[in-house]
Scaffold this motif. Structure first.
Motif, PDB file in Angstrom:
ATOM      1  N   LYS A  97       0.803  -1.226   0.000  1.00 27.37           N
ATOM      2  CA  LYS A  97       0.000   0.000   0.000  1.00 27.37           C
ATOM      3  C   LYS A  97       0.840   1.282   0.000  1.00 27.37           C
ATOM      4  O   LYS A  97       0.601   2.201  -0.786  1.00 27.37           O
ATOM      5  CB  LYS A  97      -0.891  -0.037   1.242  1.00 27.37           C
ATOM      6  CG  LYS A  97      -1.971   0.977   1.290  1.00 27.37           C
ATOM      7  CD  LYS A  97      -2.821   0.707   2.533  1.00 27.37           C
ATOM      8  CE  LYS A  97      -3.831   1.815   2.718  1.00 27.37           C
ATOM      9  NZ  LYS A  97      -4.582   1.613   3.953  1.00 27.37           N
ATOM     10  N   GLU A  98       1.851   1.330   0.884  1.00 27.51           N
ATOM     11  CA  GLU A  98       2.659   2.553   1.006  1.00 27.51           C
ATOM     12  C   GLU A  98       3.460   2.829  -0.259  1.00 27.51           C
ATOM     13  O   GLU A  98       3.671   3.982  -0.627  1.00 27.51           O
ATOM     14  CB  GLU A  98       3.631   2.446   2.201  1.00 27.51           C
ATOM     15  CG  GLU A  98       2.972   2.453   3.560  1.00 27.51           C
ATOM     16  CD  GLU A  98       2.335   1.127   3.953  1.00 27.51           C
ATOM     17  OE1 GLU A  98       2.492   0.130   3.196  1.00 27.51           O
ATOM     18  OE2 GLU A  98       1.669   1.077   5.003  1.00 27.51           O
ATOM     19  N   GLN A 101       0.941   4.268  -2.737  1.00 27.41           N
ATOM     20  CA  GLN A 101       0.550   5.649  -2.424  1.00 27.41           C
ATOM     21  C   GLN A 101       1.657   6.614  -2.830  1.00 27.41           C
ATOM     22  O   GLN A 101       1.395   7.672  -3.403  1.00 27.41           O
ATOM     23  CB  GLN A 101       0.274   5.789  -0.922  1.00 27.41           C
ATOM     24  CG  GLN A 101      -1.064   5.174  -0.544  1.00 27.41           C
ATOM     25  CD  GLN A 101      -1.272   5.118   0.962  1.00 27.41           C
ATOM     26  OE1 GLN A 101      -0.325   5.231   1.736  1.00 27.41           O
ATOM     27  NE2 GLN A 101      -2.504   4.918   1.378  1.00 27.41           N
ATOM     28  N   TYR A 102       2.888   6.204  -2.562  1.00 23.62           N
ATOM     29  CA  TYR A 102       4.055   7.037  -2.857  1.00 23.62           C
ATOM     30  C   TYR A 102       4.175   7.291  -4.374  1.00 23.62           C
ATOM     31  O   TYR A 102       4.373   8.421  -4.820  1.00 23.62           O
ATOM     32  CB  TYR A 102       5.287   6.296  -2.319  1.00 23.62           C
ATOM     33  CG  TYR A 102       6.622   6.910  -2.589  1.00 23.62           C
ATOM     34  CD1 TYR A 102       7.006   8.082  -1.964  1.00 23.62           C
ATOM     35  CD2 TYR A 102       7.516   6.292  -3.462  1.00 23.62           C
ATOM     36  CE1 TYR A 102       8.247   8.635  -2.205  1.00 23.62           C
ATOM     37  CE2 TYR A 102       8.765   6.832  -3.703  1.00 23.62           C
ATOM     38  CZ  TYR A 102       9.127   8.008  -3.079  1.00 23.62           C
ATOM     39  OH  TYR A 102      10.355   8.544  -3.322  1.00 23.62           O
TER      40      TYR A 102
END
Ligand code: DC
Length: 217
Positions: A97-98, A101-102
């Motif tokens: 997920k991170e 998002q990045y």
């Protein structure tokens, strides 16, 4: 002439990048290969610059483009990211997920002024749900494995066709079944199956779809 956003999604090795690049050249638009951005993050993991599973270091790296080549911390890593190993690592980091998002935030910034052709897995569904034109490219796993095999041979590697086919099928499964932004066709995407089309036939078809879309703006 009004500029639009073209979102191109589809399975791995179905020729998305080639088509997207050529459409961008035709239109005079910027081309962004988002798969290359996930691959660059994967390379950073393999180099120990980003740690898994903590993701320590992710906010220290920079991924960008120079002359259509992907860069990692300013270094042109285009040829280094095109191996099976980096591809496999990319499909391990891309469900996180991170990481998504990045990279999605950067991709949205790149499309701020439109006039962009972006290819990936979630462009029409997540990155630009309001893109004026969404294309979903597909081809049979066998056709895609054969193309990928030829590409690797062309680079001097010695792949086994059955391994490449298994790799294509595994990647399809992971891309479509992951929890975060799984690959799926946007409801308003136009599907182009290129199993039986030459590159030229496919290009003609896509340019006609693009011009038709532009005329309707
Ligand atoms: O298209 P590619 O093989 O270069 O993509 C590398 C990996 O990154 C692949 O596992 C799919 C993933 N990817 C993604 O999750 N989202 C994108 N927008 C582009 C690629």
């Amino acid at each position: 002439m009004k500029q639009i956003i073209v979102a191109i999604d589809g399975y791995s090795s179905c020729g998305k990048s080639t088509i997207a690049k050529r459409l961008a050249e035709y239109a005079g638009y910027t081309y962004v290969d988002t798969g290359a951005m996930y691959r660059a993050v994967a390379l950073a993991v393999m180099r120990g610059e980003v740690e898994l599973p903590s993701l320590k270091g992710l906010d220290q790296i920079s991924v960008g483009f120079r002359d259509n080549h992907v860069t990692l911390n300013g270094e042109d890593v285009e040829s280094q990211i095109r191996t099976l190993e980096v591809g496999n690592m990319a499909s391990r980091v891309s469900p996180i997920k991170e990481v998504r998002q990045y990279l999605v935030a950067q991709q949205q910034l790149m499309g701020r002024d439109k006039g962009i052709v972006m290819d990936g897995r979630d462009i029409g569904t997540v990155v630009f749900p309001n893109a004026e034109l969404k294309l979903f490219l597909t081809a049979s796993p066998e056709v895609r494995a054969r193309r990928r095999y030829d590409e690797l041979v062309g680079k001097g590697e010695t792949p086994v066709y059955e391994d490449v086919l298994r790799d294509v099928n595994d990647r399809d499964y992971r891309d479509t079944h992951r929890e975060e932004s799984p690959l799926r066709q946007a409801d308003d995407a136009i599907v182009v199956d290129n199993s039986n089309l030459t590159r030229e036939e496919q290009m003609e078809k896509i340019i006609a779809i693009f011009n038709d879309c532009l005329n309707r703006q």
